[in-house]
Design a protein around this motif. Sequence first.
Motif, mmCIF file in Angstrom:
data_model
loop_
_atom_site.group_PDB
_atom_site.id
_atom_site.type_symbol
_atom_site.label_atom_id
_atom_site.label_comp_id
_atom_site.label_asym_id
_atom_site.label_seq_id
_atom_site.Cartn_x
_atom_site.Cartn_y
_atom_site.Cartn_z
ATOM 1 N N TYR A 104 0.678 -1.165 0.057
ATOM 2 C CA TYR A 104 0.029 -0.035 -0.117
ATOM 3 C C TYR A 104 0.819 1.308 -0.151
ATOM 4 N N ASP A 105 0.548 2.117 -1.093
ATOM 5 C CA ASP A 105 1.108 3.489 -0.916
ATOM 6 C C ASP A 105 0.127 4.594 -1.147
ATOM 7 N N PRO B 59 -1.613 7.015 -7.302
ATOM 8 C CA PRO B 59 -2.958 7.407 -7.690
ATOM 9 C C PRO B 59 -3.726 6.060 -7.545
ATOM 10 N N GLN B 60 -5.083 6.393 -7.352
ATOM 11 C CA GLN B 60 -6.063 5.160 -7.318
ATOM 12 C C GLN B 60 -6.229 4.387 -8.697
ATOM 13 N N PRO B 61 -6.425 3.372 -8.539
ATOM 14 C CA PRO B 61 -6.951 2.887 -9.816
ATOM 15 C C PRO B 61 -8.501 2.864 -10.010
ATOM 16 N N PRO B 62 -9.078 3.191 -11.069
ATOM 17 C CA PRO B 62 -8.264 3.588 -12.512
ATOM 18 C C PRO B 62 -8.061 4.946 -12.379
ATOM 19 N N PHE B 63 -6.827 5.551 -12.597
ATOM 20 C CA PHE B 63 -6.392 6.602 -12.729
ATOM 21 C C PHE B 63 -7.039 7.545 -13.627
#
Length: 166
Positions: free
Chosen positions: A11-12, A16-20
């Motif tokens: 986890y970072d 960016p959260q998918p889908p970006f």
Amino acid sequence: MFEDPAAAPEYDPFAPQPPFKPRRNPARRWTAAAFVAGISMLLGTGAILYSGAPGIAAQLGLGIGGEAETVLRFTDKAVELKTMPNGSEALVVSGKVVNPTGDKTHVPDIRVELRDGTDQLVYSWRIAPEARAIGPKAALDFTGAKIDPPPNAKVVELSFANEIGG
């Protein structure tokens, strides 16, 4: 804290959260909206001038809005300057509109123009006819008045006002 770098969490929080989804440009949307609004205003103004803004086109000098093309004629025209009980003057214009044809005809507004000695327009107004249609070979009376007409008015002209602009 982590002893084995290979065992670090997946986890970072800054990734960016998918889908970006790329950031949208609001300036582009506002420009498009302004362009659409401008085109709509131009089309609306053109439609108003073309289809029925009484007086606007003639005042702008666009060449539309002159006299109406009609077969109707004025007869028994009378212009009278009356003194009212309160001391003001009234310019009374009256007469008849005659339909010389064998068909029922639309009656536009009657435009009264007051002009000075040099044929310059001093004042104008419209008289709405009592009826908007006149039968074949029939006549229609009209009367209109202007309280305290301009003192430099010397000539009275009658015409039929164009439905588009005058």
